[in-house]
Design an enzyme around this catalytic site. Structure first.
Site, short mmCIF file in Angstrom:
data_model
loop_
_atom_site.label_atom_id
_atom_site.label_comp_id
_atom_site.label_asym_id
_atom_site.label_seq_id
_atom_site.Cartn_x
_atom_site.Cartn_y
_atom_site.Cartn_z
N LYS A 1 -33.11 -31.79 80.65
CA LYS A 1 -32.65 -31.07 81.85
C LYS A 1 -32.52 -32.05 82.98
O LYS A 1 -33.23 -33.05 83.02
CB LYS A 1 -33.68 -29.99 82.24
CG LYS A 1 -33.12 -28.92 83.15
CD LYS A 1 -32.30 -27.95 82.33
CE LYS A 1 -31.98 -26.69 83.06
NZ LYS A 1 -31.67 -25.62 82.10
N1 GLU Z 1 -27.93 -24.61 81.62
C1 GLU Z 1 -27.89 -23.78 80.45
C2 GLU Z 1 -29.29 -23.46 79.97
O1 GLU Z 1 -30.23 -23.49 80.73
C3 GLU Z 1 -26.99 -24.35 79.38
C4 GLU Z 1 -27.39 -25.68 78.85
C5 GLU Z 1 -26.34 -26.30 77.95
O2 GLU Z 1 -25.31 -25.72 77.75
O3 GLU Z 1 -26.62 -27.41 77.46
O4 GLU Z 1 -29.49 -23.11 78.85
#
Ligand code: GLU
Length: 394
Positions: free
Chosen positions: A97
């Protein structure tokens, strides 16, 4: 309890029941790499992070958020949740993240673009189609990702576009990606209701958050499940309408609240609305031991990451309020990201039907696996999802 404490407590509890040693749990909780750096635009400096939690099951995968609350602990918790999420829905991606601590609404596009490009410059050697594949998250979208992809191509010459997901369709994005998280939430609710003999037609639903996640969830749940959306809230206001807010025919926009007709109430009253299902589709850390008692709904759907803390989760379950867990309920986004990454690598572009069908198959299976495990082990759906994920990550 903040999100990191909650995620860790739940992992420790689930791992304990699986017979893991403390050392094994500590290893799992320790991110493989933490990148912390500064991004300066003009005379303004923002703190930036990328936490690469685990690549055991595939490249690190997870969004990048632009939000003033971003800090190292939050990004770390969210990265851990991404590893759990990928494993809970059984896709071959790891967890990571990122975040930049600023409010993009206070800046113009050229400032945001420079932040996006400098973020990629700082991390260039650590990301890529087989290393780490970032995506959008809170306050980031296809435009921000397109700037990042462009910067990555300029720096590396890689034109596969498989280094990021959540791109705009014209630049290698997938059909269905924009609505994917909301659609996934609709599928999770549908499967929950099926497993518990609940009729979805006429089921009353209240939604906190009408960004792209909450909006598409509401629209699809109304259309495909026949639920009645009696309330929706953003950070400023709740709109309430006992006859149902009508999302049909609306296009997603940041000013969607203005297009809904209902009685206006304070924003945080959404939590107390007497609906069958309460959906959290905004930020994390919304419900704790102090305010969980305000919830009147029978079912809570976690479309945000980490909206309910671990103490509140246990109190809700104890009074028979069931929580459909974030790591499955909001996994639609990362599932379609995974499909986008596959399309880019194969040089293909799939139809929306094909993408939606694969999303449906993956999420339906994940919900059924978790429900079955919860019933057999007599644990909550959330603990079941975590425990299945931990077994796959072991
Ligand atoms: N931000 C989204 C999540 O928290 C998608 C992450 C992604 O597509 O890699 O799952």
């Amino acid at each position: 309890m903040n999100m990191l404490e909650s995620a860790e407590a739940l992992i420790r509890r689930s791992a304990g029941k699986l017979g893991w040693s403390d050392d094994d749990v500590d290893e799992l909780l320790t991110p493989q790499q933490v990148h912390e750096f500064e991004i300066t635009v003009g005379d303004i400096t923002h703190q930036a992070f990328r936490v690469q939690h685990s690549n055991k099951r595939g490249p690190y995968k997870g969004g990048i958020r632009f939000h003033p609350h971003v800090d190292k602990d939050e990004v770390r918790a969210l990265a851990t949740l991404m590893s759990i999420k990928g494993a809970a829905v059984d896709i071959p991606m790891g967890g990571g993240k990122g975040g930049v601590a600023f409010d993009p609404r206070e800046f113009d596009d050229s400032h945001i673009e420079e932040v996006a490009r400098k973020y990629v410059r700082a991390l260039q050697e650590h990301i890529g189609p087989d290393k780490d594949v970032p995506a959008p998250d809170v306050n980031t979208d296809g435009q921000v990702i397109d700037w990042m992809v462009d910067e990555y191509e300029l720096l590396t010459g890689d034109t596969t576009k498989a280094s990021f997901t959540g791109k705009k369709i014209a630049h290698g994005g997938s059909q269905g990606r924009e609505a994917a998280t909301g659609r996934g939430g609709m599928i999770a609710l549908r499967e929950y209701c099926k497993a518990n003999d609940i009729e979805t037609r006429g089921l009353t639903v209240a939604v906190q958050g009408v960004g792209n996640v909450g909006f598409y969830f509401a629209q699809l749940a109304q259309k495909e499940l026949g639920v009645k959306l009696i309330a929706a809230a953003n950070s400023k206001v709740t709109k309430y309408n006992s006859d149902g807010l009508d999302f049909s025919g609306l296009e997603f926009s940041r000013t969607i609240m203005d297009e809904l007709t209902g009685e206006e109430r304070p924003s945080n009253e959404i939590i107390q609305v007497n609906a069958d299902v309460l959906v959290f589709a905004a930020l994390g850390d919304v419900i704790d031991a102090e305010n969980q008692g305000d919830i009147q709904a029978d079912v809570v759907l976690e479309l945000a990451n980490g909206p309910v803390d671990d103490e509140a989760l246990q109190q809700l379950e104890a009074r028979d309020v069931h929580v459909i867990p974030d790591v499955i309920a909001n996994a639609g986004g990362v599932i379609v990201s995974y499909l986008e990454w596959q399309q880019n690598r194969a040089g293909e572009h799939w139809s929306e039907e094909k993408v939606n069908q694969q999303l449906d198959d993956i999420l339906t299976k994940a919900m059924n696996d978790a429900a079955q495990h919860a019933a057999t082990a007599k644990i909550s759906l959330k603990e079941a999802a975590f425990s299945l994920a931990l077994e796959r990550l072991a």
